[in-house]
Design an enzyme around this catalytic site. Structure first.
Site, PDB file in Angstrom:
ATOM      1  N   CYS A 177     -29.841 -22.101 -27.056  1.00 10.67           N
ATOM      2  CA  CYS A 177     -29.116 -22.831 -28.107  1.00 10.67           C
ATOM      3  C   CYS A 177     -27.654 -22.387 -28.140  1.00 10.67           C
ATOM      4  O   CYS A 177     -26.902 -22.681 -27.231  1.00 10.67           O
ATOM      5  CB  CYS A 177     -29.827 -22.629 -29.440  1.00 10.67           C
ATOM      6  SG  CYS A 177     -29.326 -23.829 -30.680  1.00 10.67           S
ATOM      7  N   HIS A 192     -35.645 -23.738 -28.629  1.00 10.00           N
ATOM      8  CA  HIS A 192     -35.921 -22.330 -28.916  1.00 10.00           C
ATOM      9  C   HIS A 192     -37.320 -21.904 -28.498  1.00 10.00           C
ATOM     10  O   HIS A 192     -38.253 -22.004 -29.310  1.00 10.00           O
ATOM     11  CB  HIS A 192     -35.784 -22.076 -30.418  1.00 10.00           C
ATOM     12  CG  HIS A 192     -34.382 -22.135 -30.929  1.00 10.00           C
ATOM     13  ND1 HIS A 192     -33.573 -21.027 -30.983  1.00 10.00           N
ATOM     14  CD2 HIS A 192     -33.654 -23.166 -31.404  1.00 10.00           C
ATOM     15  CE1 HIS A 192     -32.387 -21.371 -31.478  1.00 10.00           C
ATOM     16  NE2 HIS A 192     -32.413 -22.662 -31.742  1.00 10.00           N
ATOM     17  N   GLU A 196     -38.453 -18.990 -28.415  1.00 12.96           N
ATOM     18  CA  GLU A 196     -38.912 -17.863 -29.253  1.00 12.96           C
ATOM     19  C   GLU A 196     -39.488 -18.342 -30.577  1.00 12.96           C
ATOM     20  O   GLU A 196     -40.102 -17.564 -31.301  1.00 12.96           O
ATOM     21  CB  GLU A 196     -37.755 -16.876 -29.471  1.00 12.96           C
ATOM     22  CG  GLU A 196     -36.720 -17.267 -30.529  1.00 12.96           C
ATOM     23  CD  GLU A 196     -35.699 -18.275 -30.061  1.00 12.96           C
ATOM     24  OE1 GLU A 196     -35.882 -18.882 -28.981  1.00 12.96           O
ATOM     25  OE2 GLU A 196     -34.697 -18.498 -30.793  1.00 12.96           O
TER      26      GLU A 196
END
Lengths: 772, 270
Positions: B105, B237, B239
């Protein structure tokens, strides 16, 4: 009282001792120091004993601490009576800037909610943003990492004709758009997910919109910080943003009514936020806490350094010495009194043992956060302020900080006699689509998408859930506490101002009940709540009467669920342009979910599964969405029986742990009629149900009634007997089943409505899309 | 004691706010990650024990967030700071093919601003050849999204089947990849060089428009690599999609292919 020559503060004074009272009152208001007559009496008495006139710096500091906003002077006795003594508060680890509750041996969470109503009415973007900034600091001040934000918002109708807008009032659509942008731009940058909230549109909020903001934080129990200094000689360390002229007089602005002049007079009272100072400030503070370097801490909010330092040292039972010229400033030429009361954002005050100061400075320098030792903890009771070596204020801390508590007159709310609503002449299809396709009934997804609700990677159930292709409303948001374990926090927000307008006590209790119902629907157990009590002018006995009744209802419900109320906020003077708001207690409830892998969500799962209605249906329609959309003056209410709700909710939790509840949704605005499509939307399915009816319960009322407490449960046929026997002691009945498409409602022996859900879904989802 | 895993530096400045969760993911995968402030690498620290050297790490990650507020252009301020204070070390780090550099990002935006992505052969720090600009919707949007890997030069993925679909949520306002089109940096050039890391797809793995491509990126590109395949960046993302239950919950209806998560992606980096 004797004092040495050098202990008399220098600088401009206000002639208090010799000026006659009427003249003095006029003089004080000229300096915009809003003291009441008993407060002026207290000032004169104190300074007579001192044998001197007060300096202007001293008066400025006193005015901050004695303001309604900072002192809770109108509400404190009631808060004490109803909330502070709740037995479950004994479970809390702290009740300070935020409440702190234990989760297990290792973890705890902090929670608090606050209002930022007046600034947001004047400057919606900045007001909403700094509201977030303030609540983050409250949670941070306990040593907790902020992990969730919630934004309950109340505006006038979006389609309000321009001609109905009073002069000096901003249009609800403008306020809505800018408040949402302010939340998004600040919340997203600061890296705390916005995971909960509510949107309410009603004419009663035209002149005074409500912008509340709640925050939940996580901390290891060993890192809990108290909001008090620890010991004599500790250094007072100011960290964070530079101090400027913004937000001067913010608390007095928050403690009076809005008017057409507010725009011009009060702009300077609105603070400026800087998320890119807040984000590293959070990092640095938490690093200092984790390293055990912080003895006590408080955020700088309303009343700035004056309030914050006063409360920090007072709570520890000490005094202080502060050098205002050591406060890092944003601009030259700031007067000492401006530094003293400025509400510039992103600042924290830490009490640090002298030997820990270098390590604290290192941490803040690493994160590029300004930090300055501005004073130290001194002997009680004296607070001494210096400016370039000169003493400019010297006051006894308890006098300066503790206000005179008020016992304002109270008048009980008379319940007005309404008129029962007549049976509708329009079709059920028409009723249902108007409920769903309304500002209050439509999907919140267009707003949810603008907020980062996933940052920090804890979000297990977002505010919208279901299949990604067709998301629908969740009941509660679920955050995973620790990646190594199954436990989760469940968050839900509720308020029922239109019920409260009819009966404030019921409004108070039902706000708790509705939030808790949302927690139960996921399989969570309610643990604690924090409340923001938005009311009108406390000088009006009717408002204080509503306030007391609301608190009674709220406290009774909280006690009934075994919940603590370790923090909260009171916002008075929410009336602008002649119209007051209805009593609006907003509840942010937190539950503990035992196993996030077994969370129940609202989306219907599979065709063929059985649908059950849990809870008694009552025909009352006072305060309902149906009445607000179709008009009417019915005032009948059907309050929940808290012990029964608790027993039913606990039973849902047990069934959820067995894996026997496929989906579950509580009934709230729009009742059964609205809840079923919301459940079906999530996986693009349908339903075929028979609406309960009976003697005194016409089917159309059963369709849209919101009262008592009810849930819809989806159960697989193979588990039906276990579920039925587990819930047999409650009002529990099968109402139909899940189907592949279409929403069919049956009553009086025939199909009353056949909703084309696939066609309705995009309209419902996109209703707010053009508005943001 | 378990054998120490790969050393991962997660680089932060003020406003990078996705560092902690990325750190936690790498920890759970058994690596040895650390959040490192830029100043720890450039030496501007009061306490010498805070000093870190880039060369001591195996993987350098640029996490998501709003570095320095992103008030100029996303990633621009952090890139300028790195260029002036850490340019040489970063160049030497990237030059070693055993090292991996990734951006998620805002981190992707920083790598593009640094000129490391799409990058030129030899990994010279050069002028940007692309830009991640404002979404077609003109809004920041947070939504569940999916990407597919169709094969390319990304070394950690040498064993990953083509067509694999991943669930990575996205949350950005400036994610639309626009290529300068100068020599070697058109979409065709990147495709030919195997530099397309991920493309936005719908849950069934098919190319689709908004919202599955949340920003209007050319060719539905969601992530790219450098010519050497050891620098990568992506907008969504991984994560944030580390728990399987979160994935299962957003997929309420069947999909054509099995959908992988951030766990598989981040594990491949180690």
């Amino acid at each position: 009282m004797t004092q040495s020559e050098r202990d008399i503060p220098e600088g401009p004074t206000l002639p208090m001792l010799k000026t006659p009272l009427p003249e003095l009152t006029r003089l004080l208001s000229e300096f915009r120091l809003g003291f009441s007559p008993p407060e002026i009496e207290r000032l004169r008495e104190y300074f007579s004993k001192e044998g001197r006139d007060p300096t202007l710096v001293e008066l400025a500091g006193i005015a901050q601490s004695w303001s309604e906003h900072c002192s809770y002077k109108s509400s404190k006795i009631w808060i004490k009576k109803y909330l502070a003594l709740l037995t479950d508060n004994a479970r809390s680890l702290a009740m300070g800037d935020a409440g702190v509750m234990p989760i297990d041996e290792e973890w705890a969470y902090a929670l608090r909610i606050e209002s930022h109503n007046h600034p947001s009415a004047i400057e919606p973007y900045g007001g909403a943003a700094t509201g977030i900034g303030g609540i983050l600091r409250d949670v941070l001040a306990m040593g907790a990492k902020p992990v969730a934000l919630a934004d309950p918002l109340f505006f006038g109708p979006m389609d309000l004709p321009r001609k109905d807008l009073p002069d000096g009032v901003k249009h609800p659509r403008y306020l809505f758009q800018h408040v949402v942008s302010g939340i998004a731009d600040y919340g997203n940058r600061v890296g705390v997910p916005t995971v909960s909230g509510s949107l309410t549109f009603d004419r009663s909020y035209i002149g005074n919109p409500l912008v509340n903001v709640g925050c939940v934080g996580l901390l290891r129990r060993k890192d809990l910080v108290k909001n008090r200094v620890g010991a004599l000689g500790e250094k007072l360390v100011l960290a964070g943003g530079l101090t400027g002229r913004d937000g001067i007089g913010g608390v007095s602005f928050a403690s009076k009514e809005l008017s057409g002049k507010s725009e011009k007079e009060s702009r300077p009272a609105v603070q400026l936020g800087n998320p890119i100072m807040k984000e590293p400030l959070i990092h640095a503070v938490l690093a200092a806490v984790e390293a055990g370097l912080v003895s006590g801490m408080k955020d700088l909010g309303g009343g700035g350094l004056a309030t914050s330092s006063g409360e920090l040292v007072s709570a520890g039972g000490f005094g202080s010495i502060l050098h205002l010229d050591r406060v890092p400033v944003r601009e030259k030429g700031l007067e000492p009194w401006e530094i003293w009361v400025s509400e510039s954002q992103e600042r924290m005050l830490l009490s640090v043992k002298p030997e820990n100061v270098p390590a604290v400075e290192t941490l803040f320098h690493l994160h590029e956060v300004p930090v300055s030792v501005i004073g130290e903890v001194a002997e009680a009771p004296w607070e001494r302020l210096y400016w370039k070596g000169k003493l400019i204020a010297r006051l006894q801390v308890p006098f300066r900080v503790d206000p005179i508590l008020l016992e304002r007159p109270v008048r009980k709310h008379g319940r007005s006699h309404g008129t029962p609503l007549p049976a509708p002449t329009n079709s059920w299809e028409d009723i249902l689509s108007r409920l769903l396709l309304s500002y209050d009934g439509c999907s919140r997804e267009p707003v949810v998408r603008l907020y980062d609700h996933e940052v920090q990677g804890r979000t297990e159930v977002a505010p919208v859930s279901g299949d990604v292709r067709t998301p629908t409303h969740s009941d509660a948001t679920i955050l995973r506490i620790d990646p190594r374990g199954p436990k989760g926090l469940a968050l839900a927000v509720a308020s029922l101002p239109f019920v409260g307008a009819i009966d404030p006590e019921v409004g108070g209790s039902e706000a708790v009940v509705e939030a808790v119902r949302n927690l139960y629907a996921t399989g969570a157990r309610p643990d604690a709540l924090t409340d923001c009590l938005n009311f009108g002018n406390p000088e009006d006995p009717a408002v204080m009467g509503d306030f007391e009744s609301t608190l009674r209802g709220l406290a009774t419900a909280a006690r009934g669920f075994g919940m603590a109320v370790p923090s909260g906020n009171v916002s008075f003077y929410n009336l602008g342009f002649g119209s007051g708001i209805p009593p609006t207690p907003v509840v942010l409830a937190v539950g503990i979910h035992p196993d996030v892998d077994r969370v129940v969500t609202t989306s219907l799962h599979s065709p063929g599964n059985l649908l059950y209605l849990l809870g008694e249906t009552d025909p009352s329609l006072g305060g309902s969405l149906y009445q607000r959309i179709f008009g009417g003056h019915e005032t009948s209410l059907s309050p929940s029986d808290v012990p029964t709700v608790r027993a039913m909710g606990t039973a849902i939790g047990e069934l959820a742990r067995q894996g026997w509840v496929r989906s579950c949704h509580d009934l709230s605005e729009g009742g059964l009629g609205v809840a079923l499509p919301e459940m079906a939307f999530g996986r693009g399915l349908g339903f075929d149900v028979t609406v309960p009816e009976g003697k005194g319960l016409p089917a159309w009322r059963a369709l849209v009634a919101e009262g008592t407490s009810r849930w819809i449960l989806e159960v697989e046929p193979r588990h039906s007997s276990q579920v039925e026997s587990a819930l047999s002691r409650f009002a529990f009945r099968q109402i139909g089943k899940v189907t592949p498409s279409e929403g069919i409602y049956r009553a009086e022996g025939k199909i009353q409505a056949r909703l084309d859900l696939a066609a309705l879904y995009p309209q419902w989802r996109d209703f707010l899309r053009g508005e943001r | 004691m378990p054998k120490a895993g790969k050393k991962v530096a997660i680089l932060s400045i003020e406003g990078t706010n996705c560092d902690a969760e990325l750190n936690s993911c790498f920890q759970q995968l058994g690596a040895d990650p650390e959040v490192v402030d830029l100043k720890q690498l450039t030496g501007e620290v009061d306490d010498p024990s805070l000093r870190r050297r880039l060369a001591d790490y195996d993987v350098l990650m640029f996490p998501g967030g709003f570095s320095a507020g992103d008030y100029v252009r996303a990633g621009a301020i952090m890139a300028a700071r790195i260029r002036s204070a850490l340019g040489k070390e970063l160049f030497e780090f990237v030059e070693d093919p055993a090292h991996l550099v990734g951006g998620i990002c805002n981190g992707f935006q920083v790598l593009v601003e640094l000129g490391l992505l799409p990058g030129r052969p030899g990994n010279r720090l050069s002028a940007p050849q692309a830009c991640l600009t404002t979404n077609d919707s003109a809004r920041f949007e947070c939504r569940p999204t999916f990407v597919s890997w169709e094969g390319g030069n990304f070394r950690p993925f040498s064993a990953t089947p083509k067509g694999s679909v991943y669930f990575f949520p996205s949350a950005h306002g400036e994610g639309k990849l626009v290529l300068s089109g100068t020599e070697g940096t058109s979409l065709k050039d990147l495709e030919a060089a195997g530099q397309i890391l991920f493309r936005w797809v719908d849950p069934d793995g098919e190319p689709a428009g908004y919202p599955w491509n949340p920003n209007g990126s050319e060719g539905n590109v969601a992530g790219i690599t450098n010519p050497e395949g050891n620098v990568f960046g992506l907008m969504p993302h991984p994560e944030r999609a580390f728990s399987l239950t979160a994935r299962d919950r957003v997929l309420g209806r069947p999909t054509r292919h099995p959908v992988l998560t951030g766990r598989e992606f981040l594990a491949a980096l180690l």
